[in-house]
Structure formats: structure tokens, C-alpha cells
Design a protein around this motif. Structure first.
Motif, short mmCIF file in Angstrom:
data_model
loop_
_atom_site.label_atom_id
_atom_site.label_comp_id
_atom_site.label_asym_id
_atom_site.label_seq_id
_atom_site.Cartn_x
_atom_site.Cartn_y
_atom_site.Cartn_z
N VAL A 68 0.65 -1.23 -0.15
CA VAL A 68 0.00 0.07 -0.05
C VAL A 68 0.79 1.32 -0.22
N CYS A 71 2.21 1.64 -3.41
CA CYS A 71 1.41 2.36 -4.32
C CYS A 71 1.34 4.01 -3.99
N ASN A 72 1.22 4.36 -2.88
CA ASN A 72 1.24 5.80 -2.69
C ASN A 72 2.41 6.57 -2.84
N SER A 75 2.66 6.95 -6.71
CA SER A 75 1.65 7.95 -7.24
C SER A 75 2.10 9.42 -7.02
N TYR A 84 -4.63 5.76 -1.15
CA TYR A 84 -5.01 5.39 0.20
C TYR A 84 -4.48 6.69 1.00
N TRP A 93 -9.36 3.26 1.18
CA TRP A 93 -9.10 3.51 -0.61
C TRP A 93 -10.17 4.69 -0.90
N TYR A 100 -1.91 4.98 -8.21
CA TYR A 100 -1.63 3.52 -8.15
C TYR A 100 -2.15 2.68 -6.80
N ARG A 101 -2.60 1.55 -7.08
CA ARG A 101 -3.21 0.89 -6.13
C ARG A 101 -3.28 -0.66 -6.20
N LEU A 102 -3.76 -1.35 -5.14
CA LEU A 102 -3.65 -2.86 -5.41
C LEU A 102 -5.21 -3.13 -6.13
N TRP A 163 -6.66 -6.03 -2.55
CA TRP A 163 -7.05 -5.00 -1.66
C TRP A 163 -8.05 -5.92 -0.47
N VAL A 210 0.36 -3.94 -9.35
CA VAL A 210 -0.19 -2.69 -9.23
C VAL A 210 -1.55 -2.34 -10.16
N ARG A 212 -4.49 0.66 -11.65
CA ARG A 212 -4.93 1.90 -11.81
C ARG A 212 -6.41 2.11 -12.11
#
Length: 254
Positions: A68, A71-72, A75, A84, A93, A100-102, A163, A210, A212
Motif C-alpha cells: 500500500v 502504491c502511494n 503515485s 490510500y 481507499w 496506483y493501488r492494489l 485489496w 499494481v 490504476r
């Protein structure tokens, strides 16, 4: 930085199966993007300042929480709104974020299947690193054939964090990982198999990929909702249910 290559996945539907509860549900998905490869050691190292001993291998021993945070950080690196909000152990979320995220569990399975309906999207020996290959560690990404979405290593090589919660009635805050790993036999390396671990746990065969895509919604998207999470632990206990022992194993297979 080494670019994170994404594939555009079209809208569609996927049917998810919860074997323990004997429930099937069909999820309608909007278009989204997902990594062509699992995140590599090189990419993780560049973003989080970690030395990569094998740059092209999937990053492993990465907890859900660290995924997580990656991802942040990625981004922010690219000038995107982080997906996040992290407050200690709590992660929310922001569904409308373009960062970007899971992937959600539904997104992951839909992207993995790429239109296939069987357990694998091709002959396992050609598409996945498994116990049959006799390797002792994750292999460089892209060494086997991709699926029809152009995604490599969705099956085999390393499991991948998603997630969603695994099963709050039985496994508390465990999060899902999918896809099977290099040491697993064919039974575990199937598009529908799910396992999980605590958000701070690390595993030598678990990495992540990842995604998006932002959505015009609040606390619900792509087969997941915060409201469902909130009530999940309050359902009647299923027959034969036993609570997870402290320090219990890394989840379940189906």
C-alpha cells in the motif's frame, strides 16, 4: 525510474466463488489498468530506497501494508493523487483517485482469466513457474507466456496481494493474495485459488501487482464495498466454524 508498464483491461463480468460459504457472485467491472508484470525488486528499491539483489525478480517479503505504501509513493513520484489514506494500521481507499493501488480481488481474477473459464489460461508448464519447474526462488518476470491481456506471471512465480479481506469471520484482518507461487503444485496455481495473510506478514513467495483506475463512487468499486466489510464479521457463524488461533497459518485455499 524503471517504468511500471500497465495494460488496459476492458469492462466485463467475472464470477467469484467463496467455497467455504458456498456462495457465487457475479461482479460487473468498469475498465481499469493493471501491471503487465508483478512489481520487481528494482522498482520497489527505486521507490522505497531498498537494495535490489535480483532486479528483475518479483519483489517478495513485502507485506500488504508495505505494498500500500509503495502504491502511494509511486503515485506521488508521478504526480498522481494517492489512492490510500493511511492512519497507522487503518487504510482507506479513495475510490475516485487516479493513483496506483492494489487490484480488487474481482479485478485480479478477471484480468488473470482474460476470457478463459478453466483453472488456467493456457498449459501450466508454458505460462507459470511452479513446483514442477524445480526452482528454489522466484524467477525473473516475463519468462513464461502471457495471457490474452498481455499479462505475465499472473499464475505461478509469486502470489499477489489484493485489496480485499480474505474472510473476516475466520481470519480477522487477513488480506487476500492470489495466483500461486514457484513452490506450489498445480492444484494451488489456479485462477480461482485464494489465500491470505495478515497485513503486516511477509512471505518469501508473495509479491504484488499494481492497478490504476478511479471510479465515480464512495467506498465501493469493482466488487468491493466498505459497507460489506463492516458487516462481514457480524454474520451468523457457519457450521463447523472454528476461530483462528493466534499466530495461525497464512490463510486458506479453495
Amino acid at each position: 525510474m524503471t517504468d511500471v508498464e500497465l495494460a488496459r483491461i476492458p469492462a466485463g463480468t467475472v464470477t467469484l466463488h467463496d467455497a467455504r460459504r458456498k456462495i457465487r457472485r457475479t461482479v460487473e467491472l468498469e475498465p481499469f489498468e493493471i501491471g503487465v508484470f508483478p512489481v520487481t525488486q528494482e522498482q520497489l528499491g527505486e521507490v522505497l530506497g531498498i537494495t535490489a539483489s535480483h532486479p528483475r525478480r518479483p519483489a517478495v517479503d513485502v507485506s500488504w501494508q508495505r505494498a500500500v505504501r509503495f502504491c502511494n509513493a509511486l503515485s506521488e513520484w508521478e504526480g498522481l493523487d494517492p489512492a490510500y489514506a493511511v492512519d497507522g494500521e487503518e487504510v482507506r481507499w479513495h475510490v475516485d483517485s487516479d493513483g496506483y493501488r492494489l487490484p480488487t480481488e474481482a479485478e485480479w481474477e478477471y484480468a488473470c482469466r482474460a476470457g478463459s473459464t478453466g483453472p488456467h489460461y493456457g498449459p501450466l508448464v508454458e505460462i507459470a513457474w511452479t513446483a514442477a519447474d524445480g526452482v528454489a526462488s522466484p524467477q525473473p518476470v516475463g519468462g513464461k507466456l502471457p495471457n490474452l491481456h498481455g499479462l505475465f506471471d499472473t499464475l505461478g512465480n509469486v502470489w499477489e496481494w489484493c485489496w480485499d479481506f480474505l474472510d473476516t469471520e475466520r481470519y480477522d484482518d487477513y488480506r487476500v493474495f492470489r495466483g500461486g507461487g514457484f513452490a506450489d503444485d498445480s492444484w494451488s496455481v489456479r485462477a480461482s485459488v485464494r489465500r491470505g495473510g495478515g497485513p503486516r506478514m511477509t512471505h518469501e513467495d508473495v509479491g504484488f501487482r499494481v492497478a490504476r483506475g478511479g471510479f465515480d463512487a464512495v467506498d465501493a468499486a469493482q466488487g468491493w464495498s466498505a459497507s460489506a466489510d463492516a458487516v462481514a464479521g457480524g454474520r451468523p457463524l457457519p457450521p463447523g466454524w472454528t476461530p483462528r488461533r493466534p499466530g495461525g497459518g497464512p490463510g486458506t485455499r479453495r
